[in-house]
Design an enzyme around this catalytic site. Sequence first.
Site, mmCIF file in Angstrom:
data_model
loop_
_atom_site.group_PDB
_atom_site.id
_atom_site.type_symbol
_atom_site.label_atom_id
_atom_site.label_comp_id
_atom_site.label_asym_id
_atom_site.label_seq_id
_atom_site.Cartn_x
_atom_site.Cartn_y
_atom_site.Cartn_z
ATOM 1 N N ARG A 143 36.080 -35.625 94.401
ATOM 2 C CA ARG A 143 34.999 -35.332 93.481
ATOM 3 C C ARG A 143 33.720 -35.973 94.000
ATOM 4 O O ARG A 143 33.751 -37.000 94.674
ATOM 5 C CB ARG A 143 35.440 -35.956 92.155
ATOM 6 C CG ARG A 143 34.457 -36.119 91.072
ATOM 7 C CD ARG A 143 35.063 -36.984 89.960
ATOM 8 N NE ARG A 143 36.098 -36.303 89.173
ATOM 9 C CZ ARG A 143 35.836 -35.389 88.240
ATOM 10 N NH1 ARG A 143 34.597 -35.033 87.997
ATOM 11 N NH2 ARG A 143 36.800 -34.830 87.561
ATOM 12 N N GLU B 73 35.800 -25.444 82.562
ATOM 13 C CA GLU B 73 36.074 -25.375 81.130
ATOM 14 C C GLU B 73 34.725 -25.262 80.433
ATOM 15 O O GLU B 73 33.819 -26.054 80.717
ATOM 16 C CB GLU B 73 36.793 -26.643 80.639
ATOM 17 C CG GLU B 73 37.147 -26.520 79.160
ATOM 18 C CD GLU B 73 37.658 -27.819 78.528
ATOM 19 O OE1 GLU B 73 37.559 -28.889 79.166
ATOM 20 O OE2 GLU B 73 38.131 -27.748 77.385
ATOM 21 N N LYS C 266 31.277 -35.105 82.189
ATOM 22 C CA LYS C 266 30.759 -34.264 81.102
ATOM 23 C C LYS C 266 30.745 -35.027 79.786
ATOM 24 O O LYS C 266 29.830 -34.882 78.993
ATOM 25 C CB LYS C 266 31.628 -33.001 80.981
ATOM 26 C CG LYS C 266 31.265 -31.934 81.994
ATOM 27 C CD LYS C 266 31.756 -30.565 81.535
ATOM 28 C CE LYS C 266 32.980 -30.155 82.298
ATOM 29 N NZ LYS C 266 33.444 -28.794 81.953
#
Length: 575
Positions: free
Chosen positions: A271, A47, A281
Amino acid sequence: MSASNPQTAAPGAPAEARPSNFIRDIILDDLKTNKHAGRVQTRFPPEPNGYLHIGHAKAICLDFGLADEFGGHTNLRFDDTNPSKEETEYVDSIMEDVKWLGFHWDGLFYASDYFEQLYEWAVQLIKAGKAYVCDLSADEIREYRGTLTKPGKDSPYRNRAVEENLGLFERMKAGEFPDGSRTLRAKIDMASPNLNMRDPVMYRILHASHHRTGDKWCIYPMYDYAHGQSDSIERVTHSMCTLEFEDHRPLYNWFIQQLGIFPSQQIEFDRLNLTHTLLSKRKLLQLVQEGHVSGWDDPRMPTLCGIRRRGYTPEAIRNFCGAIGVSKTNGSIELAMLEHFVREDLNKRAPRAMAVLRPLKVVIDNYPEGQVEELEAVNNPEDPAAGMRKVPFSRVLYIEQDDFREDPPKQYHRLSPGREVRLRAGYFITCTGVVKDERTGEVVEVRCTYDPATRSGNAPDGRKVKATIHWVSAAHAVDAEVGIYDNLFTKEDPSQTDEGKDFTSNLNPNSLEVLSHCKLEPSLASAAVGGRYQFERLGYFCVDLDSVPGKLVFNRTVALKDTWAKIEKGQRGKG
RNA sequence: UGGGCCGUCGACUAAUGGUAGGUCAAGUGCCUUUGGAGCACUUUGUCUAGGUUCGAAUCCUAGCGGCCCAGCCA
């Protein structure tokens, strides 16, 4: 496809020779059963709402690496379904970072490319009685959803007539309703134990300008309604994502099935977590916005641009990603592992140079005043092809403060009164005395004599010295500023905080130390931005973005392993 | 507490019913014109309890522990 590969995916290596992981096994199996006619298609779907970090590097290496290994293809697809958070600044940086890492995408796409198709499919689902326009507010939707243990209840709008839904949805698209007033929802099962299946929102009304589609749309698809179909449109065979999307897989499959489109398969992996590092983020953005760091590319940041500025190489990062493997266990990699891989890479390629970070003046009393010799130094002992260079030597030098002790502790091999050491690529010198500051008692100068017979570093009589130290000729030295970096956070897990505090309370106050009057050998005067060097005995350093000729700035990428520091620490530990 | 996922050396990860191996870290020694690099060696592990089996890290059952999910974020 990638041009260069992680060490785990050397081109042409037999499949059996590569380290296995469960995703690779799935692909191998699909290839064996000819599930997709031998085709492997992946995608990397960021994104554009922030900068890429080392965690993304793991995903990139996986997505591109696996496709590459099996002769497949990888698309870069921006998951841009939420215009309120996304910006072109981020898409630019993402493309730059992926390229820097050494990967090349086949197709460049945006989820927003598919808005029209997604809309048509939504209409199709409404017509099939599988979706409805809901007038509940966000709060009401939450109430109706139920809880983890209690089933939800049906929306009063759940059984609207198809025609009414069609009309309303069209008017949503036409901009007739305010933000948040209505949603399009999938009609699935409000009693499902999986909350994602309790009539999830497919579209929300958002009168916001999109970085690509501008003001064309005022309804935007949710991630769950966009991602699987985007994969399907691109005929992605293996769609890798992180563990938290595991619960979304039934929904991912539901949309694909209802629509009867290409069945992409979602596969979840763990992850990356790194000790003393935050890879979120949102939190990284907060560090930038609150000024805890100088920007996204602060050399202490785990962002790819930060790491790059710090001096890491793409090869080191790829090798690291290959070495840590892929699984579904929730763990945390020690930062030392990452550091190992930069050292390993830079050791082979970084030219050596001498630099004194904390200078201490040395005067060689028996060296002729005004004389200068050009000594030959090896550029890289690991790489004979790197050749030699000349380093000027004269009567007054700088050495590292750490390399002199007036009162040396046990096992300290470096310079001290009466002791002889070797100057790297130069002579043996013996300390004959010190000059102290009258007031503070601090040693401000060391007096030495040199042995002219030891030029180039060997004594004809065969005598040995226990230490070799680095130095810079004072008259020829170039000044520089050097940034010394330590972990950004003191805690192994920075998100672990005391009551009422947030992760910024774990920030390391000593993560940055700027040394401003470092002395470099003159060959470094022309070092180009981004250039990486090993400062002998100290570590790997990289010319910072802000460096200009005449005002050099270096960043310490990583220190060399320091055996003496370890010994000294052990001595202190014993008391 | 409903659902989903996961438990192998200090960390990460292999072993796909048949020798518990590799990398990082740690330690020891060798070597060294970087106390760097390199080389050799060493320590430490299958969450627990039952069961199936000639044989279980692997299969079954039950516990225990960890992570994720109640955004009109992704």
